[in-house]
Design an enzyme around this catalytic site. Sequence first.
Site, mmCIF file in Angstrom:
data_model
loop_
_atom_site.group_PDB
_atom_site.id
_atom_site.type_symbol
_atom_site.label_atom_id
_atom_site.label_comp_id
_atom_site.label_asym_id
_atom_site.label_seq_id
_atom_site.Cartn_x
_atom_site.Cartn_y
_atom_site.Cartn_z
ATOM 1 N N CYS A 41 0.815 -1.213 0.000
ATOM 2 C CA CYS A 41 0.000 0.000 0.000
ATOM 3 C C CYS A 41 0.851 1.265 0.000
ATOM 4 C CB CYS A 41 -0.915 0.012 1.224
ATOM 5 S SG CYS A 41 -2.191 -1.266 1.164
ATOM 6 N N CYS A 112 0.658 9.609 7.423
ATOM 7 C CA CYS A 112 1.966 9.178 7.927
ATOM 8 C C CYS A 112 2.051 9.358 9.441
ATOM 9 C CB CYS A 112 3.082 9.967 7.243
ATOM 10 S SG CYS A 112 3.200 9.668 5.463
#
Length: 302
Positions: A41, A112
């Site tokens: 991913c 993130c």
Amino acid sequence: MWEYTDKVLELFYNPKNQGEIEETAEQNVKVATGEVGSIACGDALRLHLKVQVDTDKILDARFQTFGCTSAIASSSALTELVKGLTLDEALAVTNKDIANYLGGLPEAKMHCSVMGQEALEAAIFNYRGIEREVHDDDDEGTLICTCFGISDTKIRRVIRENSLITAEEVTNYVKAGGGCGSCLATIDDIIKEVQRESALPIAAPASNKSAVATKIAPSTLTTVQKIALIQKVLDEEVRPVLLADGGDVELYDVEGDRVKVLLQGACGSCSSSTATLKIAIEARLRDRISQSIVVEAVEPLF
């Protein structure tokens, strides 16, 4: 080109605490590891914590990350934030703390910082030998985003924790909707449900968000603006859904509130083309622009 802060670039070019911590025979010390993400991913993070057993204090933290500039910088920032904390104190560290430490992240890279928070929680719960109490049901809900394997449970959680109000923001935080885009309409519905459940204000997005996310009063739009907004909704929210099923749509003409479109590919010959017009196209345009919009299909000239 993403606009990164100096701190993000500093920790990308010269990351702190990169690597792993190996188990040793050192007395009163254990190593905890948490792993999240998937290389398939695009991002994966393995976090290592060196813990003093009798005090639960994190003596050292290191990371191994596969990912972009933001992923590496966020992982490095996380290790700096948690060193010296107890495990309970570390559990209070959020993805917002990581982003703030970096002086901010581009909106499209907020996932993130979320990955860092989840790796920290995974490491601590693995160390304690218990099930992940906070997000143990993230994978148990209905699968919404098949591209990235994101469930409705996880989407609801990130909406609540970060007060997200658009599908675009959800994509930025957990990637859901960032692949084929066919789940964006469902994500919009989930946002509305969460807002109703938690009584979150349905606020207008910030000025730097896509205009598609805001319902604009038709009286404020010129004809040119209205056509441009219709085209934007079709391009960003409707076409990705149709393309995933082998179909497509093209804006043909706009006459007041009558929007004429050409259905193409599988949509043009599909027996449920009327449903496509009303559900996939007309309902979306009404929600985004005006409740009085009517969508009609026109036959190609050749």
